[in-house]
Write an enzyme that holds these catalytic residues in place. Structure first.
Site, short mmCIF file in Angstrom:
data_model
loop_
_atom_site.label_atom_id
_atom_site.label_comp_id
_atom_site.label_asym_id
_atom_site.label_seq_id
_atom_site.Cartn_x
_atom_site.Cartn_y
_atom_site.Cartn_z
N HIS A 1 0.90 -1.30 -0.06
CA HIS A 1 0.41 -0.10 0.16
C HIS A 1 0.74 0.93 0.03
O HIS A 1 0.52 1.98 1.11
CB HIS A 1 -1.03 -0.26 1.44
N PHE A 2 2.08 1.43 -1.05
CA PHE A 2 1.95 0.78 -2.52
C PHE A 2 3.24 0.41 -2.48
O PHE A 2 3.81 0.97 -1.63
CB PHE A 2 1.08 1.91 -3.32
#
Length: 567
Positions: free
Chosen positions: A476-477
């Site tokens: 994330h991410f």
């Protein structure tokens, strides 16, 4: 300065001399309190006293009281349950703020013993240290060893310090703080600040209260001193002492540029006392009277007036001597590990890793799973944190592994990484190898770092730091880590339930807004306010620029069963 011998400090000399302030304590008051407490210890039959007091004024009273009463003193490193369990069988009484322990105030109610000179060879002090392995051990010293050391410090630096007040960031429970913050100024006629000052802003505030001052600091403090301080005013510092660990070269140079002087770095240990010092140069100079040599393995051996007569202390520090007797430290020999029959020097790899612009400090350890391999605790520099934010964790660690390829075999490349904002040093400014290995074995964390908390009329205010290696950044991410919104909600609920009277069950949410991204290493302020009539927890996160990051209301349900922690 008017020097007072350690053994004569309980006799009637210079009674009005001010030792420390807030509250004031003169030499006469120190003597009276020490002699009263000594009488109480004798009445209780105390022969072995454990002392843990943050106030250095109270600590020195307790020490001299015990010695006047004929008792030995143990200075435990902390008051944790396991520490007390370990040392309680070896002492008769604990003197500390801990519930159930004796207090100095109650001991000082007895009628005083008569003033008397102390016997430097009979008075005993035991220090506790974690050592390199993390296993606690006791080091016994005679008062004569401390007396020899403070006399040596005065000969070396006394004229430069003059009447400077000694201000310390380190605890007086340990040898460096005890000698430099308390025993040395006590004999030399200098004032000292009672409590440790562990933060740069507090160090600045306290320093401004004295026309002349010196710092007894740790590397952890000195490397955090940034541009936001009033450096022209602080340049009045007479001397900056640093001990307890290695001071990074860039931190030493920064202090020289800002203060016009290099810090005085002290090499020593609880076992040896002071060994050597240096100021703005790579080589170390032994203290006067300290004789150094190397054994067959190149490890440093110490003969010193700060050790028992005739004793040679064998260290695990590898050294290289110059012809003039100065020496270079080459790392710890006890931090050489074997992987698949290959010997790997962890300090050398740590130095290589810290030479990269993305790393401020590093500590390596062994992760023992089906196959043993190396892991690393890496403290990221500002550039390293920026690289993490812009490229992600995998890109950062692969870049650092590639940097290390020129310094070691592939076998020694770290396979586990823990990215930190700072090293989790213990109260003695150390990070034992056992603790390094423990941190590497643990999973990546999921909690924020709580920096400060206070209440006001509009709620509970928390200052938080987002750990750079938070487990929730995974996925994330991958190339641009962002703190998930659901984690921000979860933190608000968990912190609220820990610190406020909240119902236990999540029941919904309202008016949730996410306005700014939260990234690794960000500092946040979180405001929590609980509306008990509607069972709604109002939360709001802001960044350092006071821009809103997220806010909303969380509905809770269920009975309130426990008392919150104090906030």
């Amino acid at each position: 300065m008017n020097w007072s011998n350690l053994e004569h400090l309980l006799l009637d000399e210079q009674p009005e001399r001010l030792l420390c302030q807030a509250p004031d304590m003169t030499l006469a008051q120190f003597r009276h309190q020490a002699l009263c407490a000594a009488a109480a210890l004798q009445q209780r039959g105390v022969r072995r006293l454990a002392v843990h007091l943050e106030d250095a004024g109270e600590l020195v009273v307790a020490l001299f009281a015990a010695w006047r009463a004929g008792a030995s003193v143990l200075l435990p490193a902390d008051l944790q349950a396991q520490t007390r369990e370990r040392w309680t069988p070896q002492v008769d009484l604990w003197l500390s703020p801990h519930a159930g322990d004796a207090s100095l105030a109650e001991l000082c109610t007895s009628a005083p013993l008569a003033p008397a000179a102390l016997d430097l060879d009979a008075c005993q002090l035991s220090l506790c240290t974690s050592g390199s392995s993390g296993e606690p051990k006791r080091i016994d010293k005679r008062l004569r060893q401390l007396d020899n050391e403070v006399r040596g410090l005065e000969r070396l630096w006394g004229a430069q310090l003059g009447d400077a007040c000694m201000i310390g960031s380190v605890a007086a429970q340990h040898i460096y703080g005890l000698l430099f913050r308390v025993m040395w100024p006590l004999c030399a006629g200098r004032q000292w600040v009672r409590l440790p000052v562990p933060f740069p802003e507090d160090l600045q505030r306290v320093s401004r209260q004295y026309p002349r001052f010196a710092w007894v600091a740790s590397p952890a403090l000195l490397k955090r001193m940034g541009d936001n301080l009033d450096w022209p005013a602080l340049s009045a510092v007479r001397r900056v002492f640093s001990s307890g660990g290695a001071l990074p070269g860039d931190a030493a140079q920064s202090l020289q540029q800002r203060l016009g002087q290099w810090p005085c770095e002290i090499l020593g240990s609880s076992e040896t006392g002071g060994i050597a010092w240096r100021q703005g140069q790579p080589l170390w100079q032994a203290f006067d009277g300290v004789q150094l040599s190397g054994d067959d393995q190149g490890a440093l051996q110490v003969r010193s007036p700060y050790l028992p007569v005739g004793h040679v202390e064998q260290t695990a520090d590898a050294v290289r001597f110059e012809a003039d007797g100065r020496f270079e430290l080459l790392g710890r020999l006890d931090r050489i590990v074997k992987l698949e029959e290959k010997r790997i020097a962890l300090p050398a790899l740590e130095q290589a890793l810290a030479s990269h612009a993305w790393v401020s400090e590093a500590r390596l350890g062994v992760v023992r799973e089906r196959r043993a391999y190396l892991g690393v605790l890496a403290v990221l520099s500002a550039a390293g944190l920026q690289a993490l934010r812009e490229g992600g964790r995998r890109a950062l660690t692969e870049t650092l592994r590639e940097h290390l390829r020129g310094h070691c075999e592939a076998l020694a490349l770290p396979r586990r990484w823990r990215l930190l904002g700072q090293l989790p040093l213990n109260a003695q400014g150390k990070l034992p190898q056992a603790r390094i290995d423990e941190l590497l074995a643990a999973p990546r964390g999921k909690e924020p770092e709580l920096l400060a908390q206070h209440r006001s009329d509009d709620g509970l205010h928390l200052d938080l730091r987002v750990p750079p290696d938070l487990a929730f950044f995974t996925g994330h991410f991958p190339r641009s880590p962002v703190l998930p919104g659901v984690v921000q909600l979860d933190w608000a609920v968990q912190l609220g339930q820990r610190l406020l009277n909240l119902p236990p069950r999540f029941a919904g949410m309202e008016v949730i807004k996410f306005q700014q991204l939260v990234r690794p290493g960000d500092q946040l302020s979180l405001t929590l306010r609980f509306d008990s009539t509607r069972n709604k927890l109002h939360f709001a996160y802001h960044n350092l620029d006071q821009q809103p990051c997220s806010s909303g209301r969380i509905l809770l349900d269920g009975p309130i069963a426990t008392e919150p922690e104090h906030a």
